[in-house]
Design a protein around this motif. Structure first.
Motif: not given
Length: 258
Positions: A182, A185-186, A189, A206, A210, A223, A227
């Motif tokens: 997490s 990815l966060h 992006n 974004r 992801i 996904l 998002s």
């Protein structure tokens, strides 16, 4: 989950006030963060200048020089983007490489980028001091306590939002995510999408990042859904915080300025 997102949005406003205070303008905190919250909603309008332009309008009511406002906007962008980049690079080297394997040369470049971003955070006060001409402002900038507070507060925001992303992912049935994924990815992006200022709030960018990074773990539709839900939560939190701040009484800056 929503509380974490709301807290992170609030942290963004506090970071802005701390940056202004570090630059020598410790104005009414409620008024400043209210203006920031309102102007932040302008980032959903096509064109990246609106949130910064509206922020400048709010701050001018506190007699803050336009040069200082420009400095503050620049510092905020560099600070937030650099912290996101640091977490992105670090989380990739620690865990993200299990999601997407890169050649050794790219890993070296990521390590170099991590080192440069850390240096930028460490020496940003010095760079701002060199760019400033006002001696009083320079004295305040050399007092790094408020700058350290801004860095620490914003860093905690990145960590909290990553927890929110993890909880949201699990709520839609993505159970093979952990906090390391997490965070990777966060931070990645947001870090990359910050480069695309002309795109309203990094829309599509974004989601594409992801999907590309986590496609080996999760169906791309899930996904994208996650998002978009995250975007929705952030938007609701921003509106909620703005409305809450609008209800709070503040002193009229036109009557008494510091």
């Amino acid at each position: 989950m929503f509380i974490l997102v709301l807290l992170t949005v609030f942290i963004g406003t506090i970071t802005w006030w701390l940056i202004l205070a570090w630059l020598g303008f410790q104005k009414n905190i409620i008024g400043v963060i209210r203006g920031y919250a309102i102007s932040s909603l302008a980032k959903y309008i096509p064109g990246f200048v609106w949130q910064y332009a509206s922020r400048s309008v709010f701050l001018e009511t506190y007699n803050i020089p336009i040069k200082t406002i420009a400095f503050a906007i620049g510092v905020e962008f560099i600070l937030v983007t650099s912290l996101g980049g640091i977490l992105s690079c670090l989380s990739y080297l620690v865990y993200g490489h299990q999601l997407i394997e890169l050649l050794l040369g790219y890993k070296i470049l990521i390590s170099i980028l991590l080192f440069l971003l850390v240096l930028l955070i460490l020496f940003l006060p010095r760079l701002i001091t060199l760019a400033a001409n006002d001696q009083d402002r320079i004295k305040n900038i050399r007092n790094k306590k408020l700058y350290i507070y801004a860095v620490s507060v914003n860093f905690s925001g990145w960590l909290l939002m990553s927890w929110a992303f993890l909880f949201l992912s699990k709520s839609v049935g993505i159970n093979n995510f952990n906090y390391s994924i997490s965070l990777f990815l966060h931070s990645t992006n947001f870090f990359i999408s910050n480069v695309f200022l002309f795109i309203p709030n990094g829309l599509v960018i974004r989601e594409a990042i992801i999907v590309y990074l986590a496609k080996a773990l999760v169906n791309q539709h899930m996904l994208i859904l996650t998002s978009l839900l995250m975007r929705t939560l952030i938007f609701i939190a921003e509106v909620f915080l703005t409305l809450t701040l609008l209800l709070l009484p503040i002193k009229d800056p036109t009557r008494k300025n510091k």
